[in-house]
Design a protein around this motif. Structure first.
Motif, PDB file in Angstrom:
ATOM      1  N   LEU A 140      -5.372  -7.901  10.766  1.00 21.11           N
ATOM      2  CA  LEU A 140      -4.284  -8.455   9.795  1.00 21.11           C
ATOM      3  C   LEU A 140      -4.720  -9.391   8.789  1.00 21.11           C
ATOM      4  N   VAL A 141      -5.851  -9.821   8.913  1.00 19.74           N
ATOM      5  CA  VAL A 141      -6.664 -10.375   7.726  1.00 19.74           C
ATOM      6  C   VAL A 141      -6.975  -9.433   6.760  1.00 19.74           C
ATOM      7  N   VAL A 142      -7.406  -8.315   7.168  1.00 18.08           N
ATOM      8  CA  VAL A 142      -7.859  -7.242   6.405  1.00 18.08           C
ATOM      9  C   VAL A 142      -6.696  -6.732   5.489  1.00 18.08           C
ATOM     10  N   ILE A 143      -5.470  -6.262   6.330  1.00 19.98           N
ATOM     11  CA  ILE A 143      -4.420  -6.114   5.749  1.00 19.98           C
ATOM     12  C   ILE A 143      -3.848  -7.102   4.735  1.00 19.98           C
ATOM     13  N   LEU A 144      -4.054  -8.240   4.875  1.00 18.94           N
ATOM     14  CA  LEU A 144      -3.431  -9.375   3.847  1.00 18.94           C
ATOM     15  C   LEU A 144      -4.199  -9.127   2.703  1.00 18.94           C
ATOM     16  N   ILE A 145      -5.650  -8.940   2.626  1.00 22.28           N
ATOM     17  CA  ILE A 145      -6.241  -8.805   1.516  1.00 22.28           C
ATOM     18  C   ILE A 145      -5.902  -7.631   0.802  1.00 22.28           C
ATOM     19  N   THR A 146      -5.705  -6.227   1.633  1.00 28.97           N
ATOM     20  CA  THR A 146      -5.367  -5.014   0.681  1.00 28.97           C
ATOM     21  C   THR A 146      -3.928  -5.073   0.297  1.00 28.97           C
ATOM     22  N   MET A 147      -3.041  -6.090   0.984  1.00 26.28           N
ATOM     23  CA  MET A 147      -1.785  -6.129   0.412  1.00 26.28           C
ATOM     24  C   MET A 147      -1.936  -6.868  -0.979  1.00 26.28           C
ATOM     25  N   VAL A 148      -2.869  -7.711  -1.238  1.00 27.20           N
ATOM     26  CA  VAL A 148      -2.950  -8.450  -2.674  1.00 27.20           C
ATOM     27  C   VAL A 148      -3.511  -7.082  -3.365  1.00 27.20           C
ATOM     28  N   GLU A 149      -4.290  -6.330  -2.890  1.00 21.30           N
ATOM     29  CA  GLU A 149      -4.869  -5.127  -3.776  1.00 21.30           C
ATOM     30  C   GLU A 149      -4.162  -4.201  -4.405  1.00 21.30           C
ATOM     31  N   THR A 150      -3.107  -4.005  -3.403  1.00 20.28           N
ATOM     32  CA  THR A 150      -2.015  -2.909  -3.611  1.00 20.28           C
ATOM     33  C   THR A 150      -1.118  -3.582  -4.915  1.00 20.28           C
ATOM     34  N   THR A 151      -0.828  -4.956  -4.793  1.00 20.03           N
ATOM     35  CA  THR A 151       0.053  -5.822  -5.696  1.00 20.03           C
ATOM     36  C   THR A 151      -0.752  -5.569  -7.096  1.00 20.03           C
ATOM     37  N   GLY A 152      -2.108  -5.757  -7.242  1.00 19.01           N
ATOM     38  CA  GLY A 152      -2.915  -5.481  -8.304  1.00 19.01           C
ATOM     39  C   GLY A 152      -2.450  -4.245  -8.938  1.00 19.01           C
ATOM     40  N   ASP A 153      -2.975  -3.248  -8.320  1.00 15.68           N
ATOM     41  CA  ASP A 153      -2.984  -1.823  -8.468  1.00 15.68           C
ATOM     42  C   ASP A 153      -1.299  -1.366  -9.090  1.00 15.68           C
ATOM     43  N   VAL A 154      -0.435  -1.818  -8.594  1.00  7.37           N
ATOM     44  CA  VAL A 154       0.810  -1.448  -8.753  1.00  7.37           C
ATOM     45  C   VAL A 154       1.125  -2.034 -10.479  1.00  7.37           C
ATOM     46  N   TYR A 155       0.949  -3.185 -10.409  1.00  7.41           N
ATOM     47  CA  TYR A 155       1.144  -3.753 -11.808  1.00  7.41           C
ATOM     48  C   TYR A 155       0.237  -3.052 -12.707  1.00  7.41           C
ATOM     49  N   ALA A 156      -0.947  -2.722 -12.414  1.00  9.18           N
ATOM     50  CA  ALA A 156      -1.871  -1.988 -13.617  1.00  9.18           C
ATOM     51  C   ALA A 156      -1.249  -0.574 -13.574  1.00  9.18           C
ATOM     52  N   ILE A 157      -0.968   0.213 -12.843  1.00  9.77           N
ATOM     53  CA  ILE A 157      -0.558   1.560 -13.146  1.00  9.77           C
ATOM     54  C   ILE A 157       0.780   1.420 -13.882  1.00  9.77           C
ATOM     55  N   GLY A 158       1.693   0.406 -13.584  1.00 12.22           N
ATOM     56  CA  GLY A 158       2.795   0.257 -14.610  1.00 12.22           C
ATOM     57  C   GLY A 158       2.460  -0.174 -15.985  1.00 12.22           C
ATOM     58  N   GLU A 159       1.383  -0.841 -16.108  1.00  7.50           N
ATOM     59  CA  GLU A 159       0.918  -1.313 -17.699  1.00  7.50           C
ATOM     60  C   GLU A 159       0.461   0.026 -18.184  1.00  7.50           C
ATOM     61  N   ILE A 160      -0.407   0.855 -17.409  1.00 10.01           N
ATOM     62  CA  ILE A 160      -0.810   1.985 -18.065  1.00 10.01           C
ATOM     63  C   ILE A 160       0.054   2.973 -18.348  1.00 10.01           C
ATOM     64  N   THR A 161       1.079   3.158 -17.520  1.00 13.72           N
ATOM     65  CA  THR A 161       2.176   4.193 -17.939  1.00 13.72           C
ATOM     66  C   THR A 161       3.359   3.718 -18.784  1.00 13.72           C
ATOM     67  N   GLY A 162       3.422   2.291 -18.585  1.00 18.93           N
ATOM     68  CA  GLY A 162       4.777   1.959 -19.355  1.00 18.93           C
ATOM     69  C   GLY A 162       6.029   1.985 -18.474  1.00 18.93           C
ATOM     70  N   LYS A 163       5.720   2.062 -17.248  1.00 18.36           N
ATOM     71  CA  LYS A 163       6.826   2.115 -16.169  1.00 18.36           C
ATOM     72  C   LYS A 163       7.049   0.705 -15.886  1.00 18.36           C
ATOM     73  N   ARG A 164       8.260   0.250 -16.098  1.00 17.73           N
ATOM     74  CA  ARG A 164       8.665  -1.203 -15.490  1.00 17.73           C
ATOM     75  C   ARG A 164       8.539  -1.419 -13.948  1.00 17.73           C
ATOM     76  N   VAL A 165       7.592  -2.422 -13.759  1.00 12.35           N
ATOM     77  CA  VAL A 165       7.335  -2.847 -12.296  1.00 12.35           C
ATOM     78  C   VAL A 165       7.965  -4.123 -11.863  1.00 12.35           C
ATOM     79  N   GLY A 166       8.663  -4.163 -10.823  1.00 12.45           N
ATOM     80  CA  GLY A 166       9.110  -5.572 -10.277  1.00 12.45           C
ATOM     81  C   GLY A 166       8.607  -5.587  -8.870  1.00 12.45           C
ATOM     82  N   ALA A 167       9.382  -6.467  -8.278  1.00 10.17           N
ATOM     83  CA  ALA A 167       8.902  -6.839  -6.876  1.00 10.17           C
ATOM     84  C   ALA A 167       9.523  -6.060  -5.986  1.00 10.17           C
ATOM     85  N   ASP A 168      10.629  -5.006  -6.325  1.00 15.62           N
ATOM     86  CA  ASP A 168      11.024  -4.059  -5.295  1.00 15.62           C
ATOM     87  C   ASP A 168      10.011  -2.942  -5.250  1.00 15.62           C
TER      88      ASP A 168
END
Length: 501
Positions: free
Chosen positions: A265-293
């Motif tokens: 569960l500690v590992v997954i907590l860390i990977t959830m933060v990683e995924t959040t960063g990845d989603v915002y990064a790919i949104g920035e690269i593609t110009g696709k709007r990214v939100g909490a949803d």
């Protein structure tokens, strides 16, 4: 004369799909999709190889792990890119096993006796953690403020530092040779160094596309050289069947034990933060709007993929950052390209010969390649720490004490040998112990006080890492060494890879 109506550029653009949602012709889908597989393949298979070797699995069991991983990677990538209901970000994100989980899974597996018995305890923890990720996804976006750069940077630095000894152990010949004259033989170190130098040369002088394949090419060339000198054996590849299907719970019924579950569960907590960063990064690269949803849908996909991994004899999943860098470099933003890559991975996962070929890579060659990827994880952590004010005494203490805690299991192993097996499964991992220390100290120093905490600016964060990995997409940490390799898993937010990853 009939009058021809003309649409203004603004009107026509309204009917044009976003580049992320553009469905390319089949030949282009196949070509670009296969390119993603090539950039991803080395990082995708290294986690099951490292874990299988550490737990002392047989060659047949290792081949099954590799094929199960590839199959699940393909299904997970299709779910993340295509989207089903509220599952999947519908962005060009390739999914792979997170490097964050390598050290904790080795600790859990060896603490449970190693072999398939240890693997069953790992799978119980993985399935539970995947369910928790799915359930917790909608709430996680509200908790991102509790993971400032000092925490994320510290955790990723710890992941890299604690995984580097695993690579060095393989460079010396592999854990199975410890205590024998062959361990640390100069010939083994020569293979590892030669592989590493080849990867560095490809990154330095190769064209962008070749640079993105540096690790994979390094493994191929290193293995070929070892074969020429009689140190790589492919006899088992010829004996392996061409076609095979991984069956659910192939190694037996998973065992659900409390403390290993807590560690995962500690590992997954860390990977959830990683995924959040990845989603915002790919949104920035593609110009696709990214939100909490969007973040919540991406995390649900991680959760589903992780549960699927536990069922199909694989491991926790997260987005791979080297593929995010590849999106930036190639400027091909269609998520359907990732769907095509997922189909290729599913096919590879049904070919045991492919897994057997990977299992034939000599340990020293694997160690040389892994060293470059795990080092990237630590480097990205240091880069994120640059966003934290380390002149502030509290932040400095969070980093210093967490690094000390992370090194404790590797430097004072007898201390943990005296602990009960279940407790050792949680604490005898530098990643888990260091991450728990960083999170706890941040809560004490920065959250449960009147001081304001520095939150991560995900848009700036994504832009920075997208830029870096766009120039050199061969590096994943991916994640986690994603963040990556990489990912370490890892072009973007705090991701390892594999290359973290």
């Amino acid at each position: 004369m009939a009058r021809i109506s003309r649409q203004s550029p603004r009107q026509s653009s309204r009917h044009r799909p976003h580049p992320v949602d553009e469905l390319l012709p089949a030949p282009k889908l196949a070509l670009y999709g296969f390119q993603h597989v090539l950039a991803f393949y080395a990082a995708a298979v290294i986690v099951p190889v490292l874990l299988g070797n550490a737990l002392g699995l047989s060659r047949e069991e290792l081949v099954h792990l590799i094929n199960a991983d590839l199959l699940t990677c393909g299904v997970a990538s299709i779910i993340q890119a295509l989207g089903v209901w509220k599952i999947g970000a519908r962005l060009p994100l390739v999914q792979g096993v997170t490097f964050t989980a390598v050290s904790p899974m080795i600790a859990i597996g060896t603490g449970a006796g190693g072999g398939t018995a240890g693997l069953l305890v790992v799978y119980g923890a993985v399935i539970t953690a995947g369910m928790a990720t799915f359930a917790f996804a909608p709430l996680f976006s509200k908790l991102v403020k509790y993971f400032p750069p000092v925490v994320i940077g510290t955790i990723l630095t710890i992941i890299g530092i604690t995984l580097i000894p695993v690579a060095l152990q393989d460079a010396a010949g592999g854990a199975h040779l410890i205590g024998t004259p062959a361990y640390g033989d100069p010939k083994n170190l020569a293979y590892a160094l030669g592989t590493l130098l080849f990867i560095l040369a490809m990154v330095r002088i190769g064209k962008p596309f070749l640079s993105s394949l540096a690790v994979l090419l390094g493994l191929v060339v290193g293995t070929a050289v070892a074969w020429l000198f009689g140190d790589a054996d492919f006899a088992a590849v010829r004996e392996t069947a061409w076609f095979g299907v991984t069956t659910p719970f192939h190694f037996g019924t998973p065992r659900f034990e409390l403390l290993p579950i807590i560690a995962m569960l500690v590992v997954i907590l860390i990977t959830m933060v990683e995924t959040t960063g990845d989603v915002y990064a790919i949104g920035e690269i593609t110009g696709k709007r990214v939100g909490a949803d969007t973040v919540a849908r991406a995390l649900r996909a991680d959760g589903v993929a992780t549960v699927l991994g536990g069922v199909l004899n694989s491991f926790p999943y997260v987005a791979f950052a080297e593929n995010i860098g590849l999106v930036r470099m190639s400027k091909v933003m269609s998520r359907y390209v990732v769907v095509a890559a997922g189909v290729f991975m599913v096919v590879l996962g049904l070919l045991p010969k492919a897994g057997s070929l990977v299992a034939s890579v000599p340990h020293p060659v694997l160690g040389g390649a892994a060293l470059s990827m795990f080092g990237i994880v630590a480097a990205v952590g240091i880069q994120i720490l640059g966003k934290a004010d380390l002149r502030e005494e509290r932040n400095t203490l969070i980093l210093a004490v967490s690094l000390g805690a992370a090194l404790l299991p590797t430097t004072v192993a007898p201390f943990f040998d005296r602990m009960p097996d279940d407790v050792r499964a949680v604490l005898n991992s530098g990643i888990t112990l260091g991450a728990l220390t960083a999170i706890t100290l941040n809560l004490l120093f920065n959250v449960f006080t009147s001081r304001s905490t520095m939150e991560i600016d995900w848009e700036e964060h994504g832009d920075d890492y997208g830029e870096d990995y766009g120039q050199d997409p061969g590096h994943d940490f991916g994640q986690d060494s994603r963040h990556d390799f990489g990912r370490g898993r890892d072009a973007t937010g705090p991701h390892l890879g594999t290359a973290a990853r």
